[in-house]
Design an enzyme around this catalytic site. Structure first.
Site, PDB file in Angstrom:
ATOM      1  N   GLY A   1      -2.175  -0.460  -3.100  1.00 47.07           N
ATOM      2  CA  GLY A   1      -1.612  -0.750  -4.422  1.00 47.07           C
ATOM      3  C   GLY A   1      -2.663  -1.012  -5.489  1.00 47.07           C
TER       4      GLY A   1
ATOM      5  CE1 TYR B   1       8.384  -8.940  -5.124  1.00 47.73           C
ATOM      6  CE2 TYR B   1       8.701 -11.212  -5.858  1.00 47.73           C
ATOM      7  CZ  TYR B   1       7.868 -10.121  -5.656  1.00 47.73           C
ATOM      8  OH  TYR B   1       6.523 -10.217  -5.966  1.00 47.73           O
TER       9      TYR B   1
ATOM     10  N   GLY C   1      -3.946  -4.716  -8.786  1.00 47.12           N
ATOM     11  CA  GLY C   1      -4.789  -3.970  -7.848  1.00 47.12           C
ATOM     12  C   GLY C   1      -6.009  -3.350  -8.505  1.00 47.12           C
TER      13      GLY C   1
HETATM   14  N1  LIG Z   1       3.068  -9.203 -11.375  1.00 49.34           N
HETATM   15  C1  LIG Z   1       3.467 -10.411 -10.970  1.00 49.34           C
HETATM   16  O1  LIG Z   1       3.877 -11.262 -11.781  1.00 49.34           O
HETATM   17  C2  LIG Z   1       3.443 -10.780  -9.517  1.00 49.34           C
HETATM   18  C3  LIG Z   1       3.842 -12.065  -9.129  1.00 49.34           C
HETATM   19  C4  LIG Z   1       3.811 -12.410  -7.785  1.00 49.34           C
HETATM   20  C5  LIG Z   1       3.376 -11.483  -6.850  1.00 49.34           C
HETATM   21  N2  LIG Z   1       3.004 -10.231  -7.249  1.00 49.34           N
HETATM   22  C6  LIG Z   1       2.567  -9.282  -6.217  1.00 49.34           C
HETATM   23  O2  LIG Z   1       1.337  -8.699  -6.599  1.00 49.34           O
HETATM   24  C7  LIG Z   1       1.206  -7.415  -5.977  1.00 49.34           C
HETATM   25  C8  LIG Z   1       0.732  -6.387  -6.995  1.00 49.34           C
HETATM   26  O3  LIG Z   1       1.784  -6.192  -7.931  1.00 49.34           O
HETATM   27  P1  LIG Z   1       1.564  -5.806  -9.461  1.00 49.34           P
HETATM   28  O4  LIG Z   1       2.204  -6.881 -10.250  1.00 49.34           O
HETATM   29  O5  LIG Z   1       0.160  -5.435  -9.733  1.00 49.34           O
HETATM   30  O6  LIG Z   1       2.561  -4.536  -9.557  1.00 49.34           O
HETATM   31  P2  LIG Z   1       2.364  -3.039 -10.071  1.00 49.34           P
HETATM   32  O7  LIG Z   1       1.612  -2.995 -11.344  1.00 49.34           O
HETATM   33  O8  LIG Z   1       3.726  -2.451 -10.045  1.00 49.34           O
HETATM   34  O9  LIG Z   1       1.460  -2.389  -8.915  1.00 49.34           O
HETATM   35  C9  LIG Z   1       1.989  -2.176  -7.634  1.00 49.34           C
HETATM   36  C10 LIG Z   1       1.057  -1.281  -6.834  1.00 49.34           C
HETATM   37  O10 LIG Z   1       1.696  -1.003  -5.576  1.00 49.34           O
HETATM   38  C11 LIG Z   1       1.750   0.414  -5.399  1.00 49.34           C
HETATM   39  N3  LIG Z   1       2.951   0.820  -4.663  1.00 49.34           N
HETATM   40  C12 LIG Z   1       4.225   0.462  -4.914  1.00 49.34           C
HETATM   41  N4  LIG Z   1       5.063   1.105  -4.068  1.00 49.34           N
HETATM   42  C13 LIG Z   1       4.282   1.870  -3.269  1.00 49.34           C
HETATM   43  C14 LIG Z   1       4.543   2.790  -2.233  1.00 49.34           C
HETATM   44  N5  LIG Z   1       5.785   3.056  -1.821  1.00 49.34           N
HETATM   45  N6  LIG Z   1       3.503   3.420  -1.632  1.00 49.34           N
HETATM   46  C15 LIG Z   1       2.240   3.190  -2.043  1.00 49.34           C
HETATM   47  N7  LIG Z   1       1.923   2.335  -3.035  1.00 49.34           N
HETATM   48  C16 LIG Z   1       2.924   1.693  -3.649  1.00 49.34           C
HETATM   49  C17 LIG Z   1       1.821   0.982  -6.816  1.00 49.34           C
HETATM   50  O11 LIG Z   1       1.475   2.349  -6.802  1.00 49.34           O
HETATM   51  P3  LIG Z   1       1.730   3.305  -8.093  1.00 49.34           P
HETATM   52  O12 LIG Z   1       0.590   3.038  -9.034  1.00 49.34           O
HETATM   53  O13 LIG Z   1       1.723   4.672  -7.516  1.00 49.34           O
HETATM   54  O14 LIG Z   1       3.049   2.898  -8.687  1.00 49.34           O
HETATM   55  C18 LIG Z   1       0.811   0.075  -7.505  1.00 49.34           C
HETATM   56  O15 LIG Z   1      -0.494   0.501  -7.243  1.00 49.34           O
HETATM   57  C19 LIG Z   1       2.564  -7.114  -5.349  1.00 49.34           C
HETATM   58  O16 LIG Z   1       2.529  -7.379  -3.973  1.00 49.34           O
HETATM   59  C20 LIG Z   1       3.503  -8.085  -6.049  1.00 49.34           C
HETATM   60  O17 LIG Z   1       4.633  -8.410  -5.272  1.00 49.34           O
HETATM   61  C21 LIG Z   1       3.012  -9.864  -8.555  1.00 49.34           C
END
Ligand SMILES: NC(=O)c1ccc[n+]([C@@H]2O[C@H](COP(=O)([O-])OP(=O)(O)OC[C@H]3O[C@@H](n4cnc5c(N)ncnc54)[C@H](OP(=O)(O)O)[C@@H]3O)[C@@H](O)[C@H]2O)c1
Length: 288
Positions: free
Chosen positions: A11, A170, A17
């Site tokens: 990710g 979630y 990421g």
């Molecule tokens: N943002 C927040 O407030 C928050 C809070 C608590 C926890 N988190 C956790 O932090 C982590 C990162 O999230 P983020 O906020 O940075 O979200 P994001 O911007 O949506 O990034 C998610 C990443 O996961 C990849 N991904 C999603 N589905 C996938 C799949 N089926 N196969 C391969 N890759 C996949 C996406 O790939 P693509 O680029 O191809 O879409 C992207 O690189 C997650 O585990 C999330 O639950 C986030």
């Protein structure tokens, strides 16, 4: 012995990421990006090389909704013969609609938990052989304080078929990840590998923007300006990945770069063991 260190990040093509992968590459790690979109993966690779001067960046393509893809990705890494000192399970999703994967699992449960379980357990032999007494290998599971929205793992409703709601589902997937971290830590007690769970905070990313509902079109975008930047969101992951003081803190949960107490449901070792064997049974065909 070779001094070079090796890392895998899932990710990395969006949100938290991106600065995480840049932070790892800056420290000179040979960095493998597991991603689903080849164009985004290649663009990120070019950006990492340009920003860090580190050319040791590889891409392995995998859609984490597919258990077969996950298994092929870990096999591909194992076949490369590279060691592995750091695995960052960062990829995650929030869906506002009920989706079932080709393997028959609710999509958040599949990506946020099952893919992490499979990838990590298949890579464990490499992580174990790459760590040593002075320098344990590290696994960082990016979870969420949102795990508290689930009180327990509901084995009767794993796929959220009884009334799907975004946040409880979630939270359920992230509680599964917390329990995975708990049980994994116990199993790693006598091995040179430490596992951690990390809450990045509320971060302005693409999380939850994938579909066309009121939540994803209006609520998430309205809240985002008040959230942390992706760089701030990556700080705890990078802290846990590299901080010498975190060595030996096997199974610890971190937020804002500090150790946090676990909620009652995340330290239920009986449920953690039950979930582990439930998962192990279902994924057994991927282990030979
Ligand atoms: N943002 C927040 O407030 C928050 C809070 C608590 C926890 N988190 C956790 O932090 C982590 C990162 O999230 P983020 O906020 O940075 O979200 P994001 O911007 O949506 O990034 C998610 C990443 O996961 C990849 N991904 C999603 N589905 C996938 C799949 N089926 N196969 C391969 N890759 C996949 C996406 O790939 P693509 O680029 O191809 O879409 C992207 O690189 C997650 O585990 C999330 O639950 C986030």
């Amino acid at each position: 012995m070779e001094d070079k260190k090796y890392a895998i990040i899932t990710g990395a093509t969006s949100g938290i990421g991106i600065p995480t992968a840049i932070g790892v590459a800056k420290r000179g790690y040979h960095t493998t990006l597991i991603c689903r979109n080849p164009a985004k993966g290649e663009a990120l690779k070019q950006r990492i090389v340009a920003e860090t001067g580190n050319h040791d960046i590889d891409i392995i393509l995998a859609d984490l909704t597919s258990l077969e893809d996950v298994s092929k990705a870990s096999q591909c890494y194992i076949d490369s013969g590279k060691p592995l000192h750091l695995l960052i399970n960062n990829a995650g999703i929030i869906n506002t609609t009920h989706e079932i994967t080709q393997d028959g699992y609710e999509a958040m449960f599949a990506v946020n938990y099952l893919s992490v379980f499979l990838l990590t357990t298949q890579l464990l032999p490499v992580l174990k052989s790459s760590g040593n007494q002075d320098n344990s290998s590290r696994i960082v599971n990016v979870t969420s304080e949102g795990y508290k929205m689930a009180r327990r793992i509901d084995f009767e409703n794993i796929n959220a078929e009884k009334g799907f709601k975004t946040f409880p589902a979630y939270g359920h997937s992230k509680l599964a990840l917390m329990l995975f971290n708990l049980e994994l830590a116990e199993q790693l007690s006598y091995h040179p590998v430490n596992t951690y769970a990390v809450h990045p905070g509320a971060v302005n990313t693409n999380l939850g923007s994938g579909d066309n509902t009121i939540l994803s079109r209006f609520l998430f975008p309205m809240l985002r300006p008040f959230f942390k930047t992706p760089e701030q969101g990556a700080a705890t992951t990078l802290h846990v990945a590299f901080e010498p003081k975190a060595d030996g803190q096997n199974g610890f949960y971190y937020a804002s770069s500090k150790v946090r107490k676990l909620g009652k449901q995340a330290k239920d070792s009986v449920q953690a063991k039950t979930l582990w064997s439930w998962t192990d049974n279902r994924l057994s065909k991927f282990y030979n």
